[in-house]
Design a protein around this motif. Structure first.
Motif, short mmCIF file in Angstrom:
data_model
loop_
_atom_site.label_atom_id
_atom_site.label_comp_id
_atom_site.label_asym_id
_atom_site.label_seq_id
_atom_site.Cartn_x
_atom_site.Cartn_y
_atom_site.Cartn_z
N ALA A 219 -32.83 -16.32 9.88
CA ALA A 219 -31.90 -15.40 10.54
C ALA A 219 -32.31 -15.01 11.96
N PRO A 220 -33.55 -14.57 12.22
CA PRO A 220 -33.89 -14.21 13.60
C PRO A 220 -33.95 -15.41 14.54
N THR A 309 -26.10 -10.57 13.56
CA THR A 309 -27.01 -9.49 13.94
C THR A 309 -27.39 -8.64 12.73
N ALA A 312 -29.85 -10.47 10.64
CA ALA A 312 -31.18 -10.46 11.27
C ALA A 312 -31.89 -9.14 11.03
#
Length: 420
Positions: A219-220, A309, A312
């Motif tokens: 995710a990041p 976002t 994340a």
């Protein structure tokens, strides 16, 4: 019809990209630790992998037929340009099919390490197969590897040059990470739901932690890849970027709008060119009939970024808790978020593909061939659409039945003596 088929098929592609690696990782844990629970989970997951692959065969076959039936002029004109990629995708499919059969039916027939190695081609083939299709899509966004003569005929075809286009790399990495996130969060969400219902045994913990870790690591990184993608789009398809941001006029130091609420001065120029004073091409640079539908593209992009976002942030909470406190988060809200993360990741994935495809409109091959030139003129499309929807509904019912039936079976945990 094509959009419906893609929306059904893409989640299966995500599992083809990411799920085999999760299965092999779980089996690898068994080989490293000797814990039979890990083998039992991997064995169960391999059956899920087989079911999803079988359904993917059906949906993928429908898509291949649709290319010829719905886009005959496109295929007639450009098939020799991207045909090599589709042929290699077919080879990947057959390799994947062969080794999935060996892997699933070889649990008690192959030595443990040989069985693990039999799964490696499944992982590789799942990734190379999707790479070929992504390469074709990248070519549609940045066509090359051919010339057009005075009559508009395709000449001097170089399939390799067509495949190695400016979009293929960021699209591939972006899709691979999205596949890991979709598959990881969906699988983790299943076990997080059980966790919320009080099933706190080792089985649910292990089956949740492995896919959740995969997804949270991806995710990041996806945010960084998104920045790479934005800069490539700004260079190769400036009109798409203008549609994403709703930028009507070409502007130096263009602002970035987030969610239609927050405006960051010079943000778009900084994001696209890493220069706050950079000139960003607006929709006014092209005629009205060459502009994509801004509302659709902008909404899809903001949906993708917003969900990405949020995922994340969820990943940061999970990873920080696991690294610094060496335990799982304890809040029930965290597990509710994990349950929601799977469907949300899928929505973000589809929204991203809407940005890619609708943002290219009105072109099917960017600035070379319009959609209206490529699409079929045949009648009866509404009947075909309804029939297709019924087929997909039937497939969904079959998959749900098989997965529920599999979930109700006792876990096949063998003692070390039984395994030997």
């Amino acid at each position: 019809m094509q959009a419906l088929s893609l929306a059904v098929h893409i989640p299966l592609v995500c599992f083809g990209i990411a799920f085999p690696a999760m299965v092999l990782y779980m089996e690898g844990l068994h080989l490293r630790t000797g814990d039979p629970l890990y083998r039992a989970i991997a064995k169960r997951w391999s059956k899920v992998m087989l079911i999803l692959f079988a359904v993917g065969v059906v949906t993928g076959t429908i898509l291949s037929f649709e290319l010829g039936l719905l886009w005959p002029r496109f295929m007639e004109r450009f098939a020799e340009v991207f045909g090599m990629a589709f042929a290699l995708e077919g080879v990947s499919f057959f390799v994947e099919a062969i080794f999935i059969a060996i892997y699933v039916y070889g649990w008690d027939r192959l030595p443990a390490r040989a069985h693990l190695l039999a799964g490696v081609p499944i992982v590789v083939a799942g990734m190379t197969g999707s790479l070929m299709v992504i390469g074709v899509n990248g070519w549609m966004n940045d066509p090359g590897g051919f010339e057009l003569d005075a009559a508009g005929n395709v000449t001097d075809v170089n399939p390799f040059a067509a495949f190695v286009n400016s979009n293929v790399w960021h699209e591939t990495v972006h899709m691979y990470l999205a596949g890991i996130m979709v598959a990881g969060f969906i699988v983790a969400g299943v076990y997080a739901f059980g966790w919320l219902r009080g099933k706190r045994d080792r089985f649910h913990r292990a089956a949740m932690v492995v896919p959740l870790t995969f997804a949270c690591l991806a995710a990041p990184v996806q945010i960084v890849v998104g920045d790479w993608a934005a800069r490539t789009v700004a260079e190769v398809q400036p009109t798409k970027l203008a549609a994403i941001e709703g930028l009507e006029e070409t502007t130096a130091g263009a602002d970035l709008t987030i969610g239609g609420i927050l405006t960051i001065p010079d943000g778009l120029s900084l994001l696209a060119q890493h220069d706050p004073d950079a000139v960003i091409t607006g929709l006014d640079a092209v005629p009205v009939d060459e502009r994509p539908p801004v509302a659709v593209v902008q909404t899809a992009f903001q949906t993708m970024v917003g969900i990405g976002t949020a995922l994340a942030v969820l990943a940061a909470v999970y990873l920080a808790t696991m690294v610094w406190r060496r335990r799982l988060p304890r809040s029930a809200w965290f597990y509710r978020a994990v349950v929601a993360a799977g469907p949300l990741a899928l929505v973000a994935l589809i929204a991203g593909w809407i940005v890619t495809e609708v943002g290219r409109q009105p072109w099917i091959v960017y600035r070379v061939m319009r959609v209206e030139e490529a699409v079929t003129g045949a009648g009866g499309i509404p009947v075909g659409y309804v029939t297709l929807a019924l087929v997909y509904a039937g497939l969904a019912a079959i998959v749900l039945f098989l997965l529920r039936r599999l979930a109700r079976r006792p876990l096949e945990v063998e003692t070390p003596e039984e395994h030997r």
